[in-house]
Scaffold this active site. Structure first.
Site, PDB file in Angstrom:
ATOM      1  N   LEU A   1       0.884  -1.159   0.000  1.00 12.11           N
ATOM      2  CA  LEU A   1       0.000   0.000   0.000  1.00 12.11           C
ATOM      3  C   LEU A   1       0.924   1.210   0.000  1.00 12.11           C
ATOM      4  O   LEU A   1       1.870   1.252   0.791  1.00 12.11           O
ATOM      5  CB  LEU A   1      -0.874   0.031   1.254  1.00 12.11           C
ATOM      6  N   ASP A   2       0.659   2.188  -0.880  1.00 11.11           N
ATOM      7  CA  ASP A   2       1.576   3.321  -0.915  1.00 11.11           C
ATOM      8  C   ASP A   2       1.476   4.151   0.374  1.00 11.11           C
ATOM      9  O   ASP A   2       0.526   4.018   1.142  1.00 11.11           O
ATOM     10  CB  ASP A   2       1.364   4.177  -2.167  1.00 11.11           C
ATOM     11  N   LYS A   3       2.459   4.983   0.583  1.00 12.04           N
ATOM     12  CA  LYS A   3       2.593   5.744   1.829  1.00 12.04           C
ATOM     13  C   LYS A   3       1.347   6.559   2.154  1.00 12.04           C
ATOM     14  O   LYS A   3       0.945   6.676   3.323  1.00 12.04           O
ATOM     15  CB  LYS A   3       3.813   6.667   1.732  1.00 12.04           C
TER      16      LYS A   3
END
Length: 252
Positions: free
Chosen positions: A107-109
């Site tokens: 999951l991206d930041k």
């Protein structure tokens, strides 16, 4: 689930079975010189036996008999990485568990929600393989009112110019004036944000609420729970291409 090996096996598979990473990532680690066997840098394709000592970045690995799967609520601002000196906060910083686990699907930041963590490399490989069509469900908040035309285009698939790829058809439905729900079976980099941008929208908030049969439920940001019992058995059935996960193939 993976059994303890008593004969020689490929080093990249051993690393995956230890829950360090996927086999592909293991090959990159070996090529980068981060893996040693009996104190010597490992070669690609090396086979090892039970008596060999394997280390990554100087840390000796011990294969774990018991496989564990955690459902973790990743908060916004946490980076999915094992080691990054530029990351303010990584998964390892926020998950305190006695067995070393790694993520099955990033999951991206700037996104939040469900992240599966495990020490079972084979499960990681199965869940991350795009050809298996495993479902990942998200709630997305955008900067403009959601329209029927927007939902239809998202559902039909969006051509992403920068990646030169058409996204797979997928279920999409409206949840609120600025919120929609989407179920993906791909793992393209920042896929939802790219899809929205291609249609003139900006994804301002993304929450993953389900991976295969595992749901976020009542977890709070930064908390996790152990997946076990029938829920865990169903996850493995889906990872093997059996059971409820097969319905995703209808979206090919």
């Amino acid at each position: 689930m993976t059994e303890l090996h008593t004969k020689q096996e490929r080093l990249n598979k051993y690393l995956a079975d230890c829950g360090i990473c996927s086999r592909r990532e293991a090959d990159r680690m070996i090529e980068a010189g981060r893996v040693t066997v009996n104190g010597r840098p490992a070669d690609m394709g090396l086979r090892i036996g039970p008596a060999d000592e394997v280390a990554v970045d100087g840390r000796v690995l011990e294969r774990k008999d018991k496989k564990v799967v955690l459902a973790f609520y990743k908060p916004v601002g946490v980076t999915c990485t094992e080691k990054d000196r530029f990351a303010e906060k990584t998964i390892r910083d926020v998950v305190d568990y006695p067995v070393r686990v790694t993520y099955a699907g990033r999951l991206d930041k700037d996104s939040e929600g469900l992240l599966l963590l495990t020490n079972d490399g084979e499960l990681i490989n199965a869940l991350m393989r795009a050809a298996n069509f495993h479902e990942k469900e998200y709630l997305v908040r955008v900067n403009r009112p959601v329209t029927e035309a927007f939902l239809q285009k998202m559902a039909e698939g969006v051509f992403l110019k920068d990646l030169n790829v058409q996204t797979r058809p997928c279920p999409v439905e409206q949840e609120g004036k600025f919120v929609f729900r989407i179920v993906l079976t791909q793992g393209l980099n920042r896929q939802i944000r790219r899809m929205c941008r291609a249609l003139g929208y900006d994804a301002q908030g993304i929450k993953r609420v389900r991976v295969a049969n595992i749901t976020l439920g009542r977890l709070k940001p930064g908390n996790y729970r152990v997946v076990e019992g029938e829920e865990l058995k169903e996850l493995y059935r889906i990872a093997r291409g059996e059971g409820a996960g097969a319905k995703a193939r209808a979206w090919r």
